[in-house]
Design a protein around this motif. Structure first.
Motif, PDB file in Angstrom:
ATOM      1  N   LEU A 187      -2.767  -4.549   3.759  1.00 17.51           N
ATOM      2  CA  LEU A 187      -3.815  -3.701   3.203  1.00 17.51           C
ATOM      3  C   LEU A 187      -3.865  -3.706   1.679  1.00 17.51           C
ATOM      4  O   LEU A 187      -4.752  -3.087   1.091  1.00 17.51           O
ATOM      5  N   THR A 188      -2.949  -4.409   1.034  1.00 13.19           N
ATOM      6  CA  THR A 188      -2.925  -4.427  -0.428  1.00 13.19           C
ATOM      7  C   THR A 188      -4.274  -4.778  -1.041  1.00 13.19           C
ATOM      8  O   THR A 188      -4.723  -4.109  -1.986  1.00 13.19           O
ATOM      9  N   PRO A 189      -5.001  -5.798  -0.527  1.00 10.77           N
ATOM     10  CA  PRO A 189      -6.296  -6.126  -1.147  1.00 10.77           C
ATOM     11  C   PRO A 189      -7.344  -5.021  -1.039  1.00 10.77           C
ATOM     12  O   PRO A 189      -8.335  -5.040  -1.773  1.00 10.77           O
ATOM     13  N   ALA A 190      -7.162  -4.067  -0.121  1.00  8.05           N
ATOM     14  CA  ALA A 190      -8.142  -2.998   0.060  1.00  8.05           C
ATOM     15  C   ALA A 190      -8.057  -1.931  -1.029  1.00  8.05           C
ATOM     16  O   ALA A 190      -8.965  -1.107  -1.164  1.00  8.05           O
ATOM     17  N   ASN A 191      -6.966  -1.917  -1.783  1.00  4.98           N
ATOM     18  CA  ASN A 191      -6.805  -0.975  -2.902  1.00  4.98           C
ATOM     19  C   ASN A 191      -6.970   0.479  -2.469  1.00  4.98           C
ATOM     20  O   ASN A 191      -7.723   1.258  -3.080  1.00  4.98           O
ATOM     21  N   VAL A 192      -6.290   0.851  -1.404  1.00  6.42           N
ATOM     22  CA  VAL A 192      -6.345   2.221  -0.909  1.00  6.42           C
ATOM     23  C   VAL A 192      -4.951   2.840  -0.928  1.00  6.42           C
ATOM     24  O   VAL A 192      -3.943   2.126  -0.990  1.00  6.42           O
ATOM     25  N   THR A 193      -4.917   4.160  -0.876  1.00  7.49           N
ATOM     26  CA  THR A 193      -3.673   4.886  -0.635  1.00  7.49           C
ATOM     27  C   THR A 193      -3.704   5.362   0.809  1.00  7.49           C
ATOM     28  O   THR A 193      -4.676   5.998   1.230  1.00  7.49           O
ATOM     29  N   THR A 229       0.839  -1.196   0.000  1.00  4.35           N
ATOM     30  CA  THR A 229       0.000   0.000   0.000  1.00  4.35           C
ATOM     31  C   THR A 229       0.877   1.249   0.000  1.00  4.35           C
ATOM     32  O   THR A 229       1.762   1.384   0.855  1.00  4.35           O
ATOM     33  N   PRO A 230       0.667   2.182  -0.925  1.00  2.00           N
ATOM     34  CA  PRO A 230       1.487   3.400  -0.958  1.00  2.00           C
ATOM     35  C   PRO A 230       1.077   4.364   0.157  1.00  2.00           C
ATOM     36  O   PRO A 230      -0.053   4.313   0.661  1.00  2.00           O
ATOM     37  N   VAL A 231       1.994   5.251   0.532  1.00  2.48           N
ATOM     38  CA  VAL A 231       1.756   6.204   1.617  1.00  2.48           C
ATOM     39  C   VAL A 231       2.016   7.621   1.111  1.00  2.48           C
ATOM     40  O   VAL A 231       3.063   7.902   0.532  1.00  2.48           O
TER      41      VAL A 231
END
Length: 281
Positions: free
Chosen positions: A200-206, A55-57
C-alpha cells in the motif's frame, strides 16, 4: 496482524458476512493515487511512513500529545461488496440514513470508512455525508475484499492490485462528488500483514485500526453494544462501528445510549483527523 478479542471475532464474522464468494474485481481505471479534498479544508494529518516506507498504522491517540484529554473518535464502516448489487436491488439495505441523521441531531463529529462500491450504490448519500463538515470520509477499499489470506472468508486482493484497489475507491468517491475525503484507509476485517503494508506504500495513506470493538455487526441487543463501547472507551480511544442497516441493525439505538453517557463522563467526540493530530482543532 492486530490481536482481536472475542468481540473482535464477532466483528470479523460480520465483516465476513459482507463478502461473498465472488471473483476478484476487474482492474480499476488508472488514476493518481491521491484522495480528493475540499480546497478550503485544512490538510488532514498523516503519520510518517514506517520502516522501508511501509504504510503507517494508527489505532488510538498515543501517549503524550494530549492523550489524557477525554476525547474519543467514533468511526462507522460503510461496507458493500461487488456481488451485493443484486441484493440491494432486491431491497436489502446496506446504508443507514437514520443513523447518519441521528449523528447530525446529536452533533457527533464522525469518520465514515466507505467502500467505493457503497459510494456507487448510494451516491447521493455519499455526497451528502462528504458535504457535511460534521463528517469526514475515509477509504475502506473498493469492494471489502481482504488484504491478507484467511481473513474471515473474504475474497482476497492480490498484492500487486492492493494500491489500485484503494485508488479505485477514491475514484468512486470523486465520481459521486464526495468532499471532505481524508487519506486514511481501513483494512477490511482489520486484517493486514507486513506484505500488505508494503504493497500500500504507493497509495500514500495512513491505515486506521481501532482500540475499541463495538460488537455491533449483526448484533440484536443495542444495550450490549452500548455497554461494550462504554466499558472499553478510554481517553484517546478509537471505536469501530458500522452504518450498514442489514448488517448492523441496532447501531443507531446503541449510539442513542453511548453518546449521552460519554458526554456525561466528560468526553468530547472528534473525527480521526483530530484524534491523530493530538490536539483540538
Amino acid at each position: 496482524m492486530t490481536t482481536l478479542t472475542v468481540a473482535g471475532v464477532l466483528l470479523g464474522g460480520a465483516l465476513a458476512g459482507c463478502g461473498g464468494a465472488s471473483p476478484t474485481p476487474p482492474p480499476p481505471p488508472s488514476a493518481p493515487a491521491t484522495a480528493s479534498a475540499s480546497p478550503a479544508a485544512k490538510k488532514p494529518p498523516t503519520m510518517a511512513p514506517g520502516p522501508a516506507g511501509r504504510t503507517p498504522v494508527f489505532s488510538r491517540r498515543p501517549a503524550g500529545g494530549g492523550a489524557a484529554e477525554k476525547v474519543v473518535a467514533l468511526t462507522f464502516d460503510a461496507d458493500m461488496t461487488a456481488d451485493q448489487g443484486p441484493r440491494a436491488k432486491a431491497g436489502e439495505r446496506f446504508d443507514n440514513p437514520e443513523l447518519i441523521a441521528l449523528l447530525r441531531r446529536l452533533k457527533v463529529p464522525s469518520t465514515v470508512f466507505m467502500t467505493g462500491r457503497w459510494a456507487e450504490e448510494y451516491p447521493a448519500q455519499a455526497k451528502g455525508i462528504g458535504a457535511d463538515g460534521l463528517f469526514e470520509v475515509a477509504n475502506h477499499s473498493y469492494s471489502h475484499y481482504a488484504f491478507t489470506a484467511d481473513c474471515y472468508g473474504l475474497p482476497v486482493v492480490g498484492k500487486d492490485a492492493m494500491a489500485r484497489d484503494v485508488e479505485r475507491a477514491f475514484s468512486a468517491f470523486r465520481q459521486a462528488g464526495v468532499r471532505n475525503v481524508v487519506p486514511y484507509f481501513r483494512f477490511p476485517g482489520g486484517c493486514y500483514d507486513d506484505a500488505a503494508l508494503r504493497a500500500l506504500t504507493p497509495a500514500n495513506v495512513t491505515a486506521v485500526q481501532w482500540d475499541v470493538v463495538s460488537g455491533d455487526a449483526f448484533a440484536t441487543d443495542a444495550g450490549a453494544v452500548a455497554e461494550q463501547v462504554l466499558d472499553g472507551v478510554r481517553p484517546g480511544s478509537l471505536v469501530v462501528m458500522h452504518c450498514t442497516r442489514s448488517a448492523a441493525p441496532v447501531t443507531g439505538e446503541a449510539i442513542g445510549r453511548i453518546v449521552p453517557e460519554l458526554r456525561k463522563r466528560g468526553y468530547r467526540f472528534v473525527k480521526v483527523s483530530e484524534l491523530m493530530e493530538g490536539r483540538p482543532e
